[in-house]
Design a protein around this motif. Sequence first.
Motif, mmCIF file in Angstrom:
data_model
loop_
_atom_site.group_PDB
_atom_site.id
_atom_site.type_symbol
_atom_site.label_atom_id
_atom_site.label_comp_id
_atom_site.label_asym_id
_atom_site.label_seq_id
_atom_site.Cartn_x
_atom_site.Cartn_y
_atom_site.Cartn_z
ATOM 1 N N ASP A 137 -6.844 -2.055 11.585
ATOM 2 C CA ASP A 137 -6.851 -3.482 10.521
ATOM 3 C C ASP A 137 -7.663 -2.844 9.207
ATOM 4 O O ASP A 137 -8.576 -2.071 9.252
ATOM 5 C CB ASP A 137 -7.651 -4.354 11.134
ATOM 6 C CG ASP A 137 -7.295 -5.609 10.266
ATOM 7 O OD1 ASP A 137 -8.332 -5.902 9.377
ATOM 8 O OD2 ASP A 137 -6.594 -6.322 10.579
ATOM 9 N N PRO A 138 -7.239 -3.362 7.936
ATOM 10 C CA PRO A 138 -7.870 -2.943 6.687
ATOM 11 C C PRO A 138 -9.397 -2.953 7.013
ATOM 12 O O PRO A 138 -10.247 -2.449 6.029
ATOM 13 C CB PRO A 138 -7.074 -4.057 5.687
ATOM 14 C CG PRO A 138 -5.889 -4.044 6.412
ATOM 15 C CD PRO A 138 -6.014 -4.156 7.779
ATOM 16 N N ARG A 139 -9.792 -4.239 7.548
ATOM 17 C CA ARG A 139 -11.215 -4.199 7.724
ATOM 18 C C ARG A 139 -11.850 -3.768 8.905
ATOM 19 O O ARG A 139 -12.973 -4.007 9.373
ATOM 20 C CB ARG A 139 -11.654 -5.938 7.799
ATOM 21 C CG ARG A 139 -11.182 -6.631 6.435
ATOM 22 C CD ARG A 139 -10.937 -7.959 6.651
ATOM 23 N NE ARG A 139 -9.869 -8.574 7.505
ATOM 24 C CZ ARG A 139 -9.735 -9.404 7.894
ATOM 25 N NH1 ARG A 139 -10.320 -10.789 7.294
ATOM 26 N NH2 ARG A 139 -8.503 -10.038 8.568
ATOM 27 N N ASN A 143 -10.982 2.346 8.876
ATOM 28 C CA ASN A 143 -11.268 2.366 7.472
ATOM 29 C C ASN A 143 -12.797 2.692 7.079
ATOM 30 O O ASN A 143 -13.056 3.184 6.241
ATOM 31 C CB ASN A 143 -10.892 1.169 6.685
ATOM 32 C CG ASN A 143 -9.470 1.260 6.199
ATOM 33 O OD1 ASN A 143 -8.830 2.354 6.146
ATOM 34 N ND2 ASN A 143 -8.518 0.030 6.230
ATOM 35 N N GLN A 144 -13.781 1.619 7.904
ATOM 36 C CA GLN A 144 -15.121 1.909 7.757
ATOM 37 C C GLN A 144 -15.588 3.086 7.885
ATOM 38 O O GLN A 144 -16.481 3.914 6.932
ATOM 39 C CB GLN A 144 -15.555 1.044 8.423
ATOM 40 C CG GLN A 144 -15.498 -0.702 8.032
ATOM 41 C CD GLN A 144 -16.358 -1.550 9.019
ATOM 42 O OE1 GLN A 144 -17.316 -1.143 9.589
ATOM 43 N NE2 GLN A 144 -15.824 -2.578 9.101
ATOM 44 N N ASN A 147 -14.178 5.725 5.230
ATOM 45 C CA ASN A 147 -14.863 5.645 3.943
ATOM 46 C C ASN A 147 -16.078 6.068 3.954
ATOM 47 O O ASN A 147 -16.718 6.518 2.899
ATOM 48 C CB ASN A 147 -14.782 4.157 3.622
ATOM 49 C CG ASN A 147 -13.404 3.642 3.233
ATOM 50 O OD1 ASN A 147 -12.491 4.462 2.467
ATOM 51 N ND2 ASN A 147 -13.209 2.367 3.276
ATOM 52 N N ASP A 156 -8.579 0.890 1.346
ATOM 53 C CA ASP A 156 -7.809 0.716 2.476
ATOM 54 C C ASP A 156 -6.738 1.760 2.670
ATOM 55 O O ASP A 156 -6.097 2.373 1.855
ATOM 56 C CB ASP A 156 -6.969 -0.717 2.261
ATOM 57 C CG ASP A 156 -6.061 -0.766 3.242
ATOM 58 O OD1 ASP A 156 -6.164 -0.032 4.316
ATOM 59 O OD2 ASP A 156 -4.968 -1.804 3.084
ATOM 60 N N HIS A 157 -6.909 2.454 3.667
ATOM 61 C CA HIS A 157 -6.072 3.977 3.918
ATOM 62 C C HIS A 157 -4.880 3.612 4.412
ATOM 63 O O HIS A 157 -3.857 4.418 4.631
ATOM 64 C CB HIS A 157 -7.006 4.718 4.651
ATOM 65 C CG HIS A 157 -8.139 5.305 3.978
ATOM 66 N ND1 HIS A 157 -8.058 6.453 3.085
ATOM 67 C CD2 HIS A 157 -9.410 4.943 4.306
ATOM 68 C CE1 HIS A 157 -9.438 6.568 2.845
ATOM 69 N NE2 HIS A 157 -10.377 5.735 3.487
ATOM 70 N N LYS A 158 -4.215 2.352 4.512
ATOM 71 C CA LYS A 158 -3.123 1.775 4.995
ATOM 72 C C LYS A 158 -2.482 2.602 6.092
ATOM 73 O O LYS A 158 -1.521 3.189 6.451
ATOM 74 C CB LYS A 158 -1.928 2.227 3.648
ATOM 75 C CG LYS A 158 -2.483 1.298 2.300
ATOM 76 C CD LYS A 158 -1.316 1.592 1.489
ATOM 77 C CE LYS A 158 -1.920 0.746 0.282
ATOM 78 N NZ LYS A 158 -0.887 0.928 -0.999
ATOM 79 N N TRP A 159 -3.440 2.463 7.292
ATOM 80 C CA TRP A 159 -3.103 2.958 8.704
ATOM 81 C C TRP A 159 -1.768 2.522 9.100
ATOM 82 O O TRP A 159 -0.986 3.357 9.828
ATOM 83 C CB TRP A 159 -4.047 2.874 9.568
ATOM 84 C CG TRP A 159 -5.341 3.264 9.269
ATOM 85 C CD1 TRP A 159 -6.270 2.653 8.593
ATOM 86 C CD2 TRP A 159 -6.084 4.443 9.441
ATOM 87 N NE1 TRP A 159 -7.484 3.414 8.227
ATOM 88 C CE2 TRP A 159 -7.403 4.851 8.988
ATOM 89 C CE3 TRP A 159 -5.410 5.806 10.230
ATOM 90 C CZ2 TRP A 159 -8.193 5.936 9.073
ATOM 91 C CZ3 TRP A 159 -6.201 6.852 10.318
ATOM 92 C CH2 TRP A 159 -7.349 6.666 9.796
#
Length: 305
Positions: A137-139, A143-144, A147, A156-159
Amino acid sequence: MAHKRRVHKGIERKKAIWGWIFVAPSLLFFSLFSFYPIANAFYTSLFKKDLLSLRPPKFVGIKQYTYLLTSPTFWNSVKATAIFTLGTFIPLVVFSLIFAAFIMSRKRFQKFFQMAYYSPAVLSSVVAAAIWLLILDPRGLANQFVNFLLNSPGVDHKWLASIGMVRFSTVLVYFWKYVGYFTIIFIAGMASVPRTLHEAARIDGANSWQAFWRITFPLIKPTTLLVSVVAMIQCLKTFSTQYLFVQSGAPRGPIDVITLNIYYTAIRDHRIGRASAMSIILFAIMLFFTWFQLKVSKSEEVSYM
Protein backbone atom coordinates in the motif's frame (compact mmCIF):
# COMPACT_ATOMS: atom_id res chain seq x y z
CA MET A 1 13.23 -77.64 -12.54
CA ALA A 2 9.94 -77.34 -14.42
CA HIS A 3 8.05 -77.61 -11.12
CA LYS A 4 10.17 -74.80 -9.62
CA ARG A 5 9.51 -72.59 -12.63
CA ARG A 6 5.75 -73.14 -12.30
CA VAL A 7 5.89 -72.34 -8.58
CA HIS A 8 7.96 -69.20 -9.29
CA LYS A 9 5.53 -68.04 -11.99
CA GLY A 10 2.62 -68.66 -9.64
CA ILE A 11 4.20 -66.52 -6.94
CA GLU A 12 5.00 -63.73 -9.41
CA ARG A 13 1.43 -63.83 -10.73
CA LYS A 14 0.03 -63.52 -7.21
CA LYS A 15 2.38 -60.59 -6.53
CA ALA A 16 1.22 -58.88 -9.73
CA ILE A 17 -2.45 -59.40 -8.83
CA TRP A 18 -1.97 -57.98 -5.34
CA GLY A 19 0.04 -55.12 -6.80
CA TRP A 20 -2.87 -54.19 -9.08
CA ILE A 21 -5.28 -54.46 -6.15
CA PHE A 22 -3.25 -51.99 -4.09
CA VAL A 23 -2.71 -49.63 -7.05
CA ALA A 24 -6.35 -49.69 -8.21
CA PRO A 25 -7.66 -47.09 -5.68
CA SER A 26 -4.97 -44.61 -6.73
CA LEU A 27 -5.65 -45.22 -10.42
CA LEU A 28 -9.36 -44.73 -9.81
CA PHE A 29 -8.70 -41.52 -7.87
CA PHE A 30 -6.44 -40.05 -10.59
CA SER A 31 -8.82 -41.14 -13.34
CA LEU A 32 -11.76 -39.48 -11.61
CA PHE A 33 -10.12 -36.24 -10.50
CA SER A 34 -7.27 -35.76 -13.01
CA PHE A 35 -7.65 -37.68 -16.25
CA TYR A 36 -11.40 -37.16 -16.64
CA PRO A 37 -11.26 -33.34 -16.16
CA ILE A 38 -8.48 -33.13 -18.75
CA ALA A 39 -10.44 -35.21 -21.25
CA ASN A 40 -13.63 -33.27 -20.49
CA ALA A 41 -11.84 -29.93 -20.94
CA PHE A 42 -10.53 -31.04 -24.33
CA TYR A 43 -14.03 -32.20 -25.34
CA THR A 44 -15.58 -28.90 -24.19
CA SER A 45 -12.95 -26.91 -26.10
CA LEU A 46 -14.34 -28.31 -29.35
CA PHE A 47 -17.70 -26.61 -28.76
CA LYS A 48 -18.91 -23.03 -28.67
CA LYS A 49 -20.91 -22.82 -25.49
CA ASP A 50 -22.24 -19.99 -23.32
CA LEU A 51 -21.87 -20.91 -19.66
CA LEU A 52 -25.34 -19.55 -18.69
CA SER A 53 -27.20 -20.28 -21.92
CA LEU A 54 -29.75 -23.09 -22.20
CA ARG A 55 -28.99 -23.53 -25.88
CA PRO A 56 -27.11 -26.71 -26.82
CA PRO A 57 -23.39 -26.20 -27.51
CA LYS A 58 -22.34 -25.80 -31.14
CA PHE A 59 -19.52 -27.98 -32.44
CA VAL A 60 -16.75 -25.82 -33.91
CA GLY A 61 -13.79 -28.23 -33.95
CA ILE A 62 -10.43 -26.55 -33.54
CA LYS A 63 -11.74 -23.03 -34.24
CA GLN A 64 -11.29 -22.11 -30.58
CA TYR A 65 -7.59 -22.93 -30.87
CA THR A 66 -7.11 -21.09 -34.16
CA TYR A 67 -8.83 -18.04 -32.67
CA LEU A 68 -6.55 -18.10 -29.61
CA LEU A 69 -3.43 -18.37 -31.75
CA THR A 70 -4.42 -15.13 -33.50
CA SER A 71 -5.76 -13.35 -30.41
CA PRO A 72 -3.63 -10.43 -29.08
CA THR A 73 -5.24 -10.87 -25.64
CA PHE A 74 -4.17 -14.51 -25.43
CA TRP A 75 -0.63 -13.75 -26.59
CA ASN A 76 -0.45 -11.00 -23.98
CA SER A 77 -1.34 -13.68 -21.42
CA VAL A 78 1.42 -15.92 -22.77
CA LYS A 79 3.85 -13.00 -22.49
CA ALA A 80 2.73 -12.19 -18.93
CA THR A 81 3.04 -15.85 -17.93
CA ALA A 82 6.52 -16.13 -19.48
CA ILE A 83 7.75 -12.96 -17.74
CA PHE A 84 6.37 -14.09 -14.39
CA THR A 85 7.71 -17.64 -14.76
CA LEU A 86 11.22 -16.57 -15.74
CA GLY A 87 11.29 -13.88 -13.06
CA THR A 88 10.17 -16.30 -10.36
CA PHE A 89 11.46 -19.73 -11.39
CA ILE A 90 15.17 -18.89 -11.59
CA PRO A 91 15.37 -16.99 -8.25
CA LEU A 92 13.31 -19.71 -6.54
CA VAL A 93 15.67 -22.51 -7.57
CA VAL A 94 18.88 -20.53 -7.04
CA PHE A 95 18.04 -18.95 -3.69
CA SER A 96 16.40 -22.05 -2.24
CA LEU A 97 19.63 -23.92 -2.98
CA ILE A 98 21.70 -21.14 -1.39
CA PHE A 99 19.47 -20.99 1.69
CA ALA A 100 19.57 -24.78 2.05
CA ALA A 101 23.37 -24.79 1.86
CA PHE A 102 23.49 -21.98 4.44
CA ILE A 103 21.21 -23.83 6.87
CA MET A 104 23.10 -27.12 6.46
CA SER A 105 26.38 -25.33 7.19
CA ARG A 106 25.08 -24.06 10.55
CA LYS A 107 25.92 -26.11 13.61
CA ARG A 108 23.27 -24.35 15.70
CA PHE A 109 19.72 -23.10 15.13
CA GLN A 110 19.13 -25.31 12.07
CA LYS A 111 15.57 -26.12 13.15
CA PHE A 112 14.85 -22.46 13.81
CA PHE A 113 16.04 -21.43 10.34
CA GLN A 114 14.02 -24.23 8.73
CA MET A 115 10.83 -23.13 10.51
CA ALA A 116 11.50 -19.46 9.73
CA TYR A 117 12.00 -20.08 6.02
CA TYR A 118 9.15 -22.57 5.73
CA SER A 119 6.50 -20.61 7.66
CA PRO A 120 5.23 -18.56 4.64
CA ALA A 121 4.55 -21.79 2.74
CA VAL A 122 1.96 -22.74 5.37
CA LEU A 123 -0.16 -19.75 4.37
CA SER A 124 -2.61 -20.02 1.51
CA SER A 125 -1.84 -17.99 -1.60
CA VAL A 126 -4.85 -15.76 -0.92
CA VAL A 127 -3.67 -14.92 2.61
CA ALA A 128 -0.12 -14.29 1.39
CA ALA A 129 -1.37 -11.93 -1.33
CA ALA A 130 -3.62 -10.13 1.18
CA ILE A 131 -0.68 -9.59 3.54
CA TRP A 132 1.42 -8.16 0.74
CA LEU A 133 -1.41 -5.88 -0.39
CA LEU A 134 -1.11 -4.18 2.99
CA ILE A 135 2.69 -4.05 2.73
CA LEU A 136 2.61 -2.63 -0.82
CA ASP A 137 0.00 0.00 0.00
CA PRO A 138 1.24 3.58 -0.62
CA ARG A 139 1.34 4.02 3.17
CA GLY A 140 2.66 0.50 3.77
CA LEU A 141 5.99 -0.90 4.92
CA ALA A 142 7.39 -1.37 1.40
CA ASN A 143 7.39 2.35 0.61
CA GLN A 144 8.65 3.22 4.07
CA PHE A 145 11.52 0.73 3.85
CA VAL A 146 12.62 1.78 0.33
CA ASN A 147 12.33 5.47 1.20
CA PHE A 148 14.45 4.87 4.29
CA LEU A 149 17.17 3.20 2.18
CA LEU A 150 17.05 5.86 -0.53
CA ASN A 151 16.50 8.75 1.87
CA SER A 152 13.44 9.83 -0.13
CA PRO A 153 10.60 10.37 2.38
CA GLY A 154 7.07 10.54 1.05
CA VAL A 155 7.75 9.00 -2.38
CA ASP A 156 5.18 6.49 -3.68
CA HIS A 157 6.96 3.79 -5.70
CA LYS A 158 3.65 2.61 -7.22
CA TRP A 159 4.07 -1.08 -6.41
CA LEU A 160 0.59 -1.87 -7.76
CA ALA A 161 0.27 0.86 -10.39
CA SER A 162 3.15 0.93 -12.87
CA ILE A 163 3.71 -1.94 -15.30
CA GLY A 164 7.19 -2.89 -14.12
CA MET A 165 6.45 -2.58 -10.41
CA VAL A 166 3.24 -4.63 -10.47
CA ARG A 167 5.10 -7.43 -12.28
CA PHE A 168 7.90 -7.24 -9.74
CA SER A 169 5.37 -7.26 -6.89
CA THR A 170 3.75 -10.51 -8.06
CA VAL A 171 7.19 -12.11 -8.39
CA LEU A 172 8.13 -10.88 -4.90
CA VAL A 173 4.99 -12.33 -3.31
CA TYR A 174 5.44 -15.72 -4.97
CA PHE A 175 9.14 -15.86 -4.16
CA TRP A 176 8.49 -15.01 -0.49
CA LYS A 177 5.82 -17.68 -0.19
CA TYR A 178 7.54 -20.62 -1.89
CA VAL A 179 11.29 -20.18 -1.39
CA GLY A 180 11.11 -21.79 2.07
CA TYR A 181 9.18 -24.77 0.71
CA PHE A 182 11.84 -25.54 -1.89
CA THR A 183 14.59 -24.84 0.64
CA ILE A 184 13.25 -27.67 2.82
CA ILE A 185 13.24 -30.01 -0.18
CA PHE A 186 16.89 -29.16 -0.89
CA ILE A 187 17.75 -29.69 2.77
CA ALA A 188 16.20 -33.17 2.62
CA GLY A 189 18.29 -33.93 -0.47
CA MET A 190 21.50 -32.66 1.11
CA ALA A 191 20.85 -34.63 4.30
CA SER A 192 20.80 -37.85 2.25
CA VAL A 193 24.42 -37.35 1.13
CA PRO A 194 26.66 -39.52 3.35
CA ARG A 195 28.84 -37.53 5.76
CA THR A 196 31.74 -39.87 5.03
CA LEU A 197 32.14 -38.30 1.60
CA HIS A 198 32.57 -34.83 3.12
CA GLU A 199 34.96 -36.18 5.74
CA ALA A 200 37.07 -37.81 3.03
CA ALA A 201 37.08 -34.53 1.08
CA ARG A 202 38.29 -32.61 4.14
CA ILE A 203 41.09 -35.13 4.64
CA ASP A 204 42.10 -34.56 1.00
CA GLY A 205 42.27 -30.81 1.69
CA ALA A 206 39.00 -29.62 0.10
CA ASN A 207 37.38 -26.52 1.58
CA SER A 208 33.62 -26.10 2.14
CA TRP A 209 33.06 -24.45 -1.24
CA GLN A 210 34.87 -27.22 -3.13
CA ALA A 211 33.07 -29.92 -1.14
CA PHE A 212 29.71 -28.38 -2.02
CA TRP A 213 30.32 -28.04 -5.78
CA ARG A 214 32.28 -31.28 -6.24
CA ILE A 215 30.29 -33.55 -3.91
CA THR A 216 26.98 -32.19 -2.64
CA PHE A 217 25.68 -30.48 -5.77
CA PRO A 218 26.28 -33.41 -8.18
CA LEU A 219 24.71 -35.87 -5.72
CA ILE A 220 21.50 -33.86 -5.26
CA LYS A 221 20.80 -33.83 -8.99
CA PRO A 222 17.46 -35.71 -8.55
CA THR A 223 16.43 -33.18 -5.87
CA THR A 224 17.38 -30.28 -8.13
CA LEU A 225 15.30 -31.80 -10.93
CA LEU A 226 12.33 -32.24 -8.58
CA VAL A 227 12.55 -28.63 -7.40
CA SER A 228 12.91 -27.38 -10.98
CA VAL A 229 9.87 -29.28 -12.25
CA VAL A 230 7.62 -28.42 -9.31
CA ALA A 231 8.70 -24.75 -9.30
CA MET A 232 8.09 -24.46 -13.05
CA ILE A 233 4.59 -25.94 -12.73
CA GLN A 234 3.80 -23.72 -9.73
CA CYS A 235 4.83 -20.61 -11.67
CA LEU A 236 2.89 -21.55 -14.80
CA LYS A 237 -0.35 -22.14 -12.91
CA THR A 238 -0.18 -19.04 -10.70
CA PHE A 239 -3.53 -17.32 -10.26
CA SER A 240 -4.57 -16.06 -6.81
CA THR A 241 -1.88 -13.37 -6.42
CA GLN A 242 -2.63 -11.81 -9.81
CA TYR A 243 -6.39 -12.06 -9.23
CA LEU A 244 -6.29 -10.30 -5.86
CA PHE A 245 -3.95 -7.61 -7.19
CA VAL A 246 -6.30 -6.89 -10.12
CA GLN A 247 -9.30 -6.83 -7.78
CA SER A 248 -7.44 -4.29 -5.62
CA GLY A 249 -6.97 -1.91 -8.55
CA ALA A 250 -3.72 -3.05 -10.19
CA PRO A 251 -3.67 -2.95 -14.02
CA ARG A 252 -4.65 -6.32 -15.44
CA GLY A 253 -2.63 -6.26 -18.67
CA PRO A 254 0.91 -6.68 -17.25
CA ILE A 255 -0.11 -9.57 -14.96
CA ASP A 256 -2.87 -11.14 -17.07
CA VAL A 257 -1.39 -14.63 -16.89
CA ILE A 258 -3.08 -17.50 -18.71
CA THR A 259 -4.93 -18.77 -15.63
CA LEU A 260 -6.34 -15.29 -14.96
CA ASN A 261 -7.41 -15.00 -18.59
CA ILE A 262 -9.10 -18.40 -18.31
CA TYR A 263 -11.02 -17.21 -15.26
CA TYR A 264 -12.25 -14.00 -16.88
CA THR A 265 -13.12 -15.77 -20.15
CA ALA A 266 -15.16 -18.46 -18.40
CA ILE A 267 -16.73 -16.55 -15.49
CA ARG A 268 -17.11 -13.00 -16.83
CA ASP A 269 -17.54 -13.64 -20.57
CA HIS A 270 -19.24 -17.08 -20.08
CA ARG A 271 -17.21 -18.57 -22.95
CA ILE A 272 -16.51 -21.94 -21.38
CA GLY A 273 -15.36 -23.53 -24.65
CA ARG A 274 -12.69 -20.90 -25.25
CA ALA A 275 -11.58 -21.07 -21.61
CA SER A 276 -11.28 -24.86 -21.92
CA ALA A 277 -9.12 -24.43 -25.02
CA MET A 278 -6.80 -22.11 -23.07
CA SER A 279 -6.66 -24.69 -20.26
CA ILE A 280 -5.59 -27.40 -22.71
CA ILE A 281 -2.91 -25.12 -24.18
CA LEU A 282 -1.61 -24.35 -20.68
CA PHE A 283 -1.59 -28.07 -19.87
CA ALA A 284 0.40 -28.75 -23.05
CA ILE A 285 2.90 -26.03 -22.11
CA MET A 286 3.37 -27.57 -18.65
CA LEU A 287 3.73 -31.02 -20.17
CA PHE A 288 6.34 -29.80 -22.66
CA PHE A 289 8.50 -28.01 -20.10
CA THR A 290 8.33 -30.98 -17.71
CA TRP A 291 9.39 -33.33 -20.51
CA PHE A 292 12.10 -30.89 -21.58
CA GLN A 293 13.60 -30.69 -18.09
CA LEU A 294 13.55 -34.46 -17.72
CA LYS A 295 15.13 -34.85 -21.15
CA VAL A 296 17.88 -32.29 -20.51
CA SER A 297 18.77 -33.53 -17.04
CA LYS A 298 18.65 -37.26 -17.88
CA SER A 299 18.45 -37.78 -14.14
CA GLU A 300 18.89 -41.26 -12.74
CA GLU A 301 19.26 -42.71 -9.29
CA VAL A 302 22.45 -41.43 -7.68
CA SER A 303 24.92 -43.99 -6.41
CA TYR A 304 27.23 -43.10 -3.54
CA MET A 305 29.63 -45.95 -4.23
